[in-house]
Design an enzyme around this catalytic site. Structure first.
Site, PDB file in Angstrom:
ATOM      1  N   ARG A  70      17.890  -9.164  23.245  1.00 33.94           N
ATOM      2  CA  ARG A  70      17.537  -7.992  24.061  1.00 33.94           C
ATOM      3  C   ARG A  70      17.831  -8.331  25.519  1.00 33.94           C
ATOM      4  O   ARG A  70      17.720  -9.496  25.921  1.00 33.94           O
ATOM      5  CB  ARG A  70      16.043  -7.672  23.938  1.00 33.94           C
ATOM      6  CG  ARG A  70      15.616  -7.248  22.554  1.00 33.94           C
ATOM      7  CD  ARG A  70      15.503  -5.757  22.488  1.00 33.94           C
ATOM      8  NE  ARG A  70      15.313  -5.331  21.117  1.00 33.94           N
ATOM      9  CZ  ARG A  70      14.459  -4.377  20.753  1.00 33.94           C
ATOM     10  NH1 ARG A  70      13.696  -3.785  21.651  1.00 33.94           N
ATOM     11  NH2 ARG A  70      14.374  -4.008  19.504  1.00 33.94           N
ATOM     12  N   LYS A  98       6.784 -14.014  22.307  1.00 36.16           N
ATOM     13  CA  LYS A  98       5.725 -13.237  22.958  1.00 36.16           C
ATOM     14  C   LYS A  98       6.172 -11.784  23.150  1.00 36.16           C
ATOM     15  O   LYS A  98       5.448 -10.849  22.798  1.00 36.16           O
ATOM     16  CB  LYS A  98       5.487 -13.871  24.333  1.00 36.16           C
ATOM     17  CG  LYS A  98       4.087 -13.915  24.805  1.00 36.16           C
ATOM     18  CD  LYS A  98       4.019 -14.491  26.211  1.00 36.16           C
ATOM     19  CE  LYS A  98       3.923 -15.989  26.244  1.00 36.16           C
ATOM     20  NZ  LYS A  98       3.624 -16.488  27.610  1.00 36.16           N
ATOM     21  N   LYS A 110      12.568 -18.700  31.117  1.00 38.20           N
ATOM     22  CA  LYS A 110      11.551 -19.354  31.954  1.00 38.20           C
ATOM     23  C   LYS A 110      12.235 -20.178  33.024  1.00 38.20           C
ATOM     24  O   LYS A 110      13.328 -20.710  32.796  1.00 38.20           O
ATOM     25  CB  LYS A 110      10.684 -20.280  31.100  1.00 38.20           C
ATOM     26  CG  LYS A 110       9.350 -20.588  31.726  1.00 38.20           C
ATOM     27  CD  LYS A 110       8.433 -19.408  31.576  1.00 38.20           C
ATOM     28  CE  LYS A 110       7.005 -19.726  31.851  1.00 38.20           C
ATOM     29  NZ  LYS A 110       6.146 -18.728  31.197  1.00 38.20           N
TER      30      LYS A 110
HETATM   31  N1  GLU Z   1       4.530 -16.319  33.176  1.00 39.69           N
HETATM   32  C1  GLU Z   1       3.919 -15.345  32.345  1.00 39.69           C
HETATM   33  C2  GLU Z   1       3.966 -15.774  30.885  1.00 39.69           C
HETATM   34  O1  GLU Z   1       4.037 -16.944  30.576  1.00 39.69           O
HETATM   35  C3  GLU Z   1       4.456 -13.942  32.589  1.00 39.69           C
HETATM   36  C4  GLU Z   1       5.908 -13.723  32.332  1.00 39.69           C
HETATM   37  C5  GLU Z   1       6.431 -12.369  32.788  1.00 39.69           C
HETATM   38  O2  GLU Z   1       5.640 -11.544  33.207  1.00 39.69           O
HETATM   39  O3  GLU Z   1       7.630 -12.192  32.723  1.00 39.69           O
HETATM   40  O4  GLU Z   1       3.849 -14.982  29.998  1.00 39.69           O
END
Ligand code: GLU
Length: 479
Positions: A70, A98, A110
């Site tokens: 995506r 997630k 990340k």
């Molecule tokens: N750093 C947060 C996480 O681990 C948020 C990531 C985001 O909002 O893109 O889920």
């Protein structure tokens, strides 16, 4: 801490891959497809110079893009001395699952910058952040349709505003959607109301939902509902702070234990979290909080052994390992942090009958509200702007009609409550609540339907694998 757990030799990345393999066993998917879902697509390592006090300092940084099924890819940027390529990959991997679990249409990514932000002045941090953003832009690794960072450990709205401004400066006239290049921005800089509290609030909704299910609570010999349950929480950063305050104020939970860098405290009768924060502000420490037993810095991991119903690790990875898993007394562990339990330690916890509410589901509130922020940025309009007044008028007309037909009048207070049109914060919280409840029910249902699935984490991973594989199959990559 982001280290290899010496007793089990399970690194954070290995744990995440082990969790995937455990869940993958419950699918009939082609091994090639499973490998594609599991693998981290791209990792970019950068070393860049920043001038600090007249000297050049070389900063090590990463951006990992785990999955492009995506677009854009999405995930926070971490500032920590413990950042490594492996850790960044593990965190990017978790982001993919997630997003799938909470139906947020992004791939996972990340970033990590290997610095301790406390060692730098705000000006130096700004220079580091802008240079990091510039390096990503140069490689086409930042943009509202490409890769959208957000805050993580050690970063916040301030850093996101710097990234936004760097991107906007470079793409001034070319990208009308520039504000969507990063989320978690200050509200004044195209952020969304409720993003800052979102991860903690999502953790609260997730725990509350788990505690609402009577048969699950019965198995744990706990009463249904969050109210009155005792909580020990590790870490009072953004996530821990909001989780603790909302669980106490809105959920009626009792905080009995808290751990921070300086140590841990325990108070059976309950610690008022607002009082504790006030105390810490005054004294610089949570230690010696009135009426509580204090444990010093070296003993702070004793929090994992505290007598409580719910243990919430809300700091960093690898906190519950083979060394201390057998000492956990809590009935529920709610993973507000990413990866606080090693995969080997998890097996000990399952054996002990402890319910683990996994990170891939539980802390997804942050990225959920990031999604709302990104949508707001693409629509260029605040949520609620179009409908708030219209709804107010309709509700008022309805109340008028009820008053007319019944001959009774509604008090001004009740009228205000019923006829209040939703503001942005109301809509964001409502969307987050709906998302967390749905996702929990989906994961739990997978567990109920598959008796061989022995924990919520495997169910959550299975849920993610199913959704991502559906995408790949529909895209025709794996005919
Ligand atoms: N750093 C947060 C996480 O681990 C948020 C990531 C985001 O909002 O893109 O889920």
């Amino acid at each position: 801490m982001a280290k290899i757990d010496p007793s089990s030799q399970t690194s954070f990345y290995e744990s995440v891959q082990n969790y995937f393999d455990k869940a993958a066993q419950h699918t009939n998917l082609h091994q090639g497809l499973l490998d594609q879902i599991k693998t981290c697509n791209a990792v970019y390592k950068i070393n860049f110079p920043v001038r600090i006090n007249g000297e050049y300092k070389i900063i090590e940084a990463y951006r990992a893009q785990h999955s492009h099924h995506r677009s854009p890819v999405k995930g926070g940027i971490r500032y920590s001395n413990h950042v490594t390529m492996e850790e960044t990959m593990a965190l990017a991997t978790l982001m993919t699952y997630k997003c799938a679990i909470v139906d947020v249409p992004f791939g996972g990514a990340k970033g990590g910058v290997k610095i301790n932000s406390r060692d730098y002045t705000p000006e130096q941090l700004e220079a580091i952040t802008r240079r990091y953003a510039f390096e990503l832009i140069k490689r086409n690794m930042l943009g509202p349709a490409i890769d959208v960072p957000a805050p993580d450990y050690g970063t916040g709205a301030r850093e996101m505003a710097w990234i936004y401004d760097t991107y906007r400066t470079i793409n001034q006239d070319k990208d009308i959607d520039a504000a969507g290049c990063v989320t978690g921005k200050p509200v004044s800089q195209n952020g969304v109301r409720g993003r800052e509290e979102a991860t903690g609030r999502g953790v609260f909704y997730g725990i509350r939902e788990a505690c609402e299910i009577k048969e699950d609570m019965k198995k744990l010999k706990l009463k249904t509902g969050l109210k009155g349950k005792t909580i020990a929480i590790q870490g009072l950063g953004n996530v821990g702070y909001h989780t603790a305050t909302i669980a106490q104020d809105e959920g009626g939970a009792i905080i009995v234990g808290v751990a921070e860098v300086e140590g841990a405290i325990y108070k059976k009768s309950g610690i008022d979290i607002h009082e504790l924060l006030k105390f810490r502000k005054e004294t610089g420490s949570i230690l010696n909080f009135p009426g509580a037993i204090s444990y010093g810095k070296e003993e702070r991991s004793i929090i994992m052994e505290f007598e409580c119903d719910i243990l919430i690790p809300a700091a960093l990875e690898n906190q519950i390992t083979m060394e201390n898993a057998h000492l956990v007394k809590a009935k529920i562990i709610a993973e507000a942090a990413n990866g606080p339990i090693t995969s080997k330690a998890q097996e000990v916890l399952i054996e002990k009958g402890i319910m683990v509410i996994p990170d891939v589901f539980l802390n997804a509130g942050g990225v959920t509200v990031s999604y709302f922020e990104w949508l707001k940025n693409l629509s260029h309009m605040r949520f609620g702007r179009m409908e708030k007044r219209y709804n107010q008028q309709s509700y008022n007309q309805m109340i008028d009609l009820i008053e007319k037909t019944t001959g009774k009048s509604v008090s001004a207070r009740d009228r205000l409550m019923v006829a209040k049109g939703a503001d942005e914060i109301d809509l964001v919280r409502s969307g987050l609540e709906e998302t967390m409840i749905n996702a929990y029910q989906q994961c739990r249902e997978i567990m109920v339907q598959n008796p061989k699935v022995d924990c919520l984490r495997t169910a959550a991973f299975l849920n993610a694998i199913q959704k991502i594989s559906t995408d790949y199959l529909a895209l025709g990559i794996f005919p």
